[in-house]
Design a protein around this motif. Structure first.
Motif, PDB file in Angstrom:
ATOM      1  N   LEU A 188       0.850  -1.187   0.000  1.00 49.64           N
ATOM      2  CA  LEU A 188       0.000   0.000   0.000  1.00 49.64           C
ATOM      3  C   LEU A 188       0.882   1.232   0.000  1.00 49.64           C
ATOM      4  CD1 LEU A 188      -2.757  -1.011   2.568  1.00 49.64           C
ATOM      5  CD2 LEU A 188      -2.914  -1.006   0.084  1.00 49.64           C
ATOM      6  N   ALA A 189       0.504   2.208  -0.800  1.00 50.64           N
ATOM      7  CA  ALA A 189       1.254   3.452  -0.877  1.00 50.64           C
ATOM      8  C   ALA A 189       1.031   4.277   0.385  1.00 50.64           C
ATOM      9  CB  ALA A 189       0.839   4.228  -2.118  1.00 50.64           C
ATOM     10  N   SER A 190       1.691   5.401   0.446  1.00 51.03           N
ATOM     11  CA  SER A 190       1.549   6.305   1.592  1.00 51.03           C
ATOM     12  C   SER A 190       1.484   7.734   1.078  1.00 51.03           C
ATOM     13  CB  SER A 190       2.733   6.135   2.561  1.00 51.03           C
ATOM     14  OG  SER A 190       3.963   6.352   1.898  1.00 51.03           O
ATOM     15  N   GLY A 191       1.273   8.654   2.005  1.00 48.77           N
ATOM     16  CA  GLY A 191       1.258  10.068   1.649  1.00 48.77           C
ATOM     17  C   GLY A 191       0.023  10.465   0.868  1.00 48.77           C
ATOM     18  N   ARG A 192       0.232  11.309  -0.134  1.00 49.22           N
ATOM     19  CA  ARG A 192      -0.883  11.864  -0.893  1.00 49.22           C
ATOM     20  C   ARG A 192      -1.640  10.800  -1.670  1.00 49.22           C
ATOM     21  NH1 ARG A 192       1.563  17.466  -3.528  1.00 49.22           N
ATOM     22  NH2 ARG A 192       1.975  18.551  -1.553  1.00 49.22           N
ATOM     23  N   ARG A 193      -0.956   9.737  -2.049  1.00 46.61           N
ATOM     24  CA  ARG A 193      -1.632   8.697  -2.825  1.00 46.61           C
ATOM     25  C   ARG A 193      -2.757   8.060  -2.018  1.00 46.61           C
ATOM     26  NH1 ARG A 193       2.633   4.999  -6.086  1.00 46.61           N
ATOM     27  NH2 ARG A 193       0.632   3.953  -6.523  1.00 46.61           N
ATOM     28  N   VAL A 194      -2.564   7.929  -0.729  1.00 51.62           N
ATOM     29  CA  VAL A 194      -3.615   7.373   0.121  1.00 51.62           C
ATOM     30  C   VAL A 194      -4.835   8.294   0.103  1.00 51.62           C
ATOM     31  CG1 VAL A 194      -4.222   6.741   2.485  1.00 51.62           C
ATOM     32  CG2 VAL A 194      -1.986   6.129   1.570  1.00 51.62           C
ATOM     33  N   VAL A 195      -4.582   9.583   0.160  1.00 48.73           N
ATOM     34  CA  VAL A 195      -5.681  10.556   0.162  1.00 48.73           C
ATOM     35  C   VAL A 195      -6.437  10.525  -1.168  1.00 48.73           C
ATOM     36  CG1 VAL A 195      -6.266  13.001   0.331  1.00 48.73           C
ATOM     37  CG2 VAL A 195      -4.511  12.020   1.841  1.00 48.73           C
ATOM     38  N   TRP A 196      -5.695  10.542  -2.280  1.00 50.72           N
ATOM     39  CA  TRP A 196      -6.360  10.518  -3.585  1.00 50.72           C
ATOM     40  C   TRP A 196      -7.134   9.224  -3.792  1.00 50.72           C
ATOM     41  CZ3 TRP A 196      -7.349  14.713  -6.015  1.00 50.72           C
ATOM     42  CH2 TRP A 196      -6.473  15.803  -5.967  1.00 50.72           C
ATOM     43  N   ALA A 197      -6.559   8.122  -3.337  1.00 46.02           N
ATOM     44  CA  ALA A 197      -7.276   6.847  -3.445  1.00 46.02           C
ATOM     45  C   ALA A 197      -8.555   6.876  -2.615  1.00 46.02           C
ATOM     46  CB  ALA A 197      -6.376   5.700  -2.995  1.00 46.02           C
ATOM     47  N   GLY A 198      -8.473   7.416  -1.414  1.00 44.83           N
ATOM     48  CA  GLY A 198      -9.657   7.513  -0.571  1.00 44.83           C
ATOM     49  C   GLY A 198     -10.741   8.364  -1.198  1.00 44.83           C
ATOM     50  N   LEU A 199     -10.350   9.457  -1.842  1.00 44.34           N
ATOM     51  CA  LEU A 199     -11.337  10.301  -2.518  1.00 44.34           C
ATOM     52  C   LEU A 199     -12.026   9.548  -3.658  1.00 44.34           C
ATOM     53  CD1 LEU A 199      -9.366  13.680  -2.656  1.00 44.34           C
ATOM     54  CD2 LEU A 199     -11.330  13.142  -1.195  1.00 44.34           C
ATOM     55  N   ALA A 200     -11.241   8.748  -4.403  1.00 40.39           N
ATOM     56  CA  ALA A 200     -11.823   7.965  -5.494  1.00 40.39           C
ATOM     57  C   ALA A 200     -12.812   6.935  -4.964  1.00 40.39           C
ATOM     58  CB  ALA A 200     -10.720   7.278  -6.299  1.00 40.39           C
ATOM     59  N   PHE A 201     -12.439   6.238  -3.903  1.00 35.84           N
ATOM     60  CA  PHE A 201     -13.348   5.257  -3.316  1.00 35.84           C
ATOM     61  C   PHE A 201     -14.566   5.942  -2.692  1.00 35.84           C
ATOM     62  CE2 PHE A 201      -9.753   2.234  -3.390  1.00 35.84           C
ATOM     63  CZ  PHE A 201     -10.415   1.123  -3.898  1.00 35.84           C
ATOM     64  N   GLY A 202     -14.351   7.116  -2.114  1.00 37.71           N
ATOM     65  CA  GLY A 202     -15.481   7.846  -1.541  1.00 37.71           C
ATOM     66  C   GLY A 202     -16.495   8.228  -2.592  1.00 37.71           C
ATOM     67  N   PHE A 203     -16.002   8.703  -3.755  1.00 34.74           N
ATOM     68  CA  PHE A 203     -16.950   9.050  -4.809  1.00 34.74           C
ATOM     69  C   PHE A 203     -17.594   7.805  -5.397  1.00 34.74           C
ATOM     70  CE2 PHE A 203     -18.400  10.303  -9.035  1.00 34.74           C
ATOM     71  CZ  PHE A 203     -19.157  11.413  -8.704  1.00 34.74           C
ATOM     72  N   ALA A 204     -16.868   6.684  -5.417  1.00 32.56           N
ATOM     73  CA  ALA A 204     -17.491   5.431  -5.844  1.00 32.56           C
ATOM     74  C   ALA A 204     -18.691   5.109  -4.957  1.00 32.56           C
ATOM     75  CB  ALA A 204     -16.471   4.294  -5.803  1.00 32.56           C
ATOM     76  N   GLY A 205     -18.569   5.404  -3.657  1.00 29.48           N
ATOM     77  CA  GLY A 205     -19.690   5.204  -2.745  1.00 29.48           C
ATOM     78  C   GLY A 205     -20.849   6.145  -3.022  1.00 29.48           C
ATOM     79  N   VAL A 206     -20.561   7.299  -3.613  1.00 31.81           N
ATOM     80  CA  VAL A 206     -21.623   8.215  -4.005  1.00 31.81           C
ATOM     81  C   VAL A 206     -22.393   7.645  -5.202  1.00 31.81           C
ATOM     82  CG1 VAL A 206     -22.137  10.591  -4.719  1.00 31.81           C
ATOM     83  CG2 VAL A 206     -20.249  10.154  -3.165  1.00 31.81           C
ATOM     84  N   ILE A 207     -21.740   6.765  -5.969  1.00 32.91           N
ATOM     85  CA  ILE A 207     -22.413   6.121  -7.099  1.00 32.91           C
ATOM     86  C   ILE A 207     -23.257   4.950  -6.615  1.00 32.91           C
ATOM     87  CG2 ILE A 207     -22.071   4.928  -9.303  1.00 32.91           C
ATOM     88  CD1 ILE A 207     -19.403   6.478  -9.522  1.00 32.91           C
TER      89      ILE A 207
END
Length: 262
Positions: free
Chosen positions: A185-204
């Motif tokens: 698993l990556a760290s730093g900003r990549r974790v944040v960007w990945a979380g945002l992508a998964f969060g928007f997937a939950g909006v779908i």
């Protein structure tokens, strides 16, 4: 005793040369080559599905009309949950807003056709993302991941019109691509960007919670990373949904939690 030299026969020499030639030819087929080839196949299958009589402009589903209709009503100032019933998270509505704006000029029939074409592209992009996710494992892994995504009947059928599943899969795969650094698993900003992508997937669709829980479990040994990922997922979900929830909290809860999750 004198050394005895044995000269290999023609057939033996050909057998010795064959593996090297085969390897040279095989080396040209990289995982990226496999991904490109299967992606072309995936796009062709989905476009063929859409090209059949009645599939571009006709009525083939009932959810697609609701999804596109919600976006059309939104661009005309009517909000889901407050002004009309909508038993899905607002992600697919938001994704279809550009299509709804175009439909003001082209009409709703062409708007539906445009939405279907975009969904075909989203489904095809999911094939690419699946291949990129496993390509470091070699050609076979890329072939299996892309091939199943490309030709599975449900995957092809889901992308033929405006449905949420191709978009859900695409955003989950984007999140997975961002958060994985090889096998780690990556760290730093990549974790944040990945979380945002998964969060928007939950909006779908709410099914995005499944990979999110898996990734949080994988991050359990590093609580900071797990917390950063969970926070980004929450932000990716809440930022698009809070305006709708704030204006009609009771209906939003009934539509998203009771009707969908229940």
């Amino acid at each position: 005793m004198a050394d005895v030299q044995i000269t290999p026969s023609f057939r033996a020499r050909r057998a010795l040369r064959a593996p090297a030639g085969t390897r040279a030819w095989s080396d040209r087929i990289t995982p990226n080559t496999v991904i490109v080839a299967i992606t072309i196949l995936a796009l062709a299958l989905r476009l063929y599905y859409l090209s059949r009589p009645g599939f571009l402009f006709g009525v083939t589903e009932y959810d697609d009309g609701s999804y596109l209709g919600s976006a059309i009503r939104l661009v005309h100032g009517q909000l889901p949950y407050r002004d009309f019933v909508f038993v899905q998270p607002p992600g697919i509505t938001l994704l279809m807003v550009p299509v709804a704006l175009a439909a003001k000029v082209t009409g709703t029939a062409w708007g539906m056709a445009l939405g279907r074409i975009l969904t075909v592209l989203a489904g095809t992009a999911g094939v690419v993302a699946a291949g990129l996710l496993v390509r470091r494992r070699g050609r076979l892994a890329a072939l299996l991941a892309c091939g199943i995504s490309a030709v599975h009947p449900e995957s092809v059928a889901a992308a033929h019109t405006v449905l949420a599943e191709p978009w859900l899969g695409l955003f989950c795969l984007i999140g997975a691509l961002v958060i994985f650094d090889g096998d780690r698993l990556a760290s730093g900003r990549r974790v944040v960007w990945a979380g945002l992508a998964f969060g928007f997937a939950g909006v779908i669709e709410s099914w995005a919670i499944v990979p999110v829980l898996v990734l949080i479990a994988l991050s359990a040994r590093r609580p900071r990373r797990a917390a950063a990922f969970a926070s980004a997922v929450a932000a990716g979900f809440l930022i698009p949904t809070l305006p709708f929830a704030a204006l009609a909290p009771a209906t939003f809860y009934q539509s998203i939690v009771v009707a969908q999750v229940g």
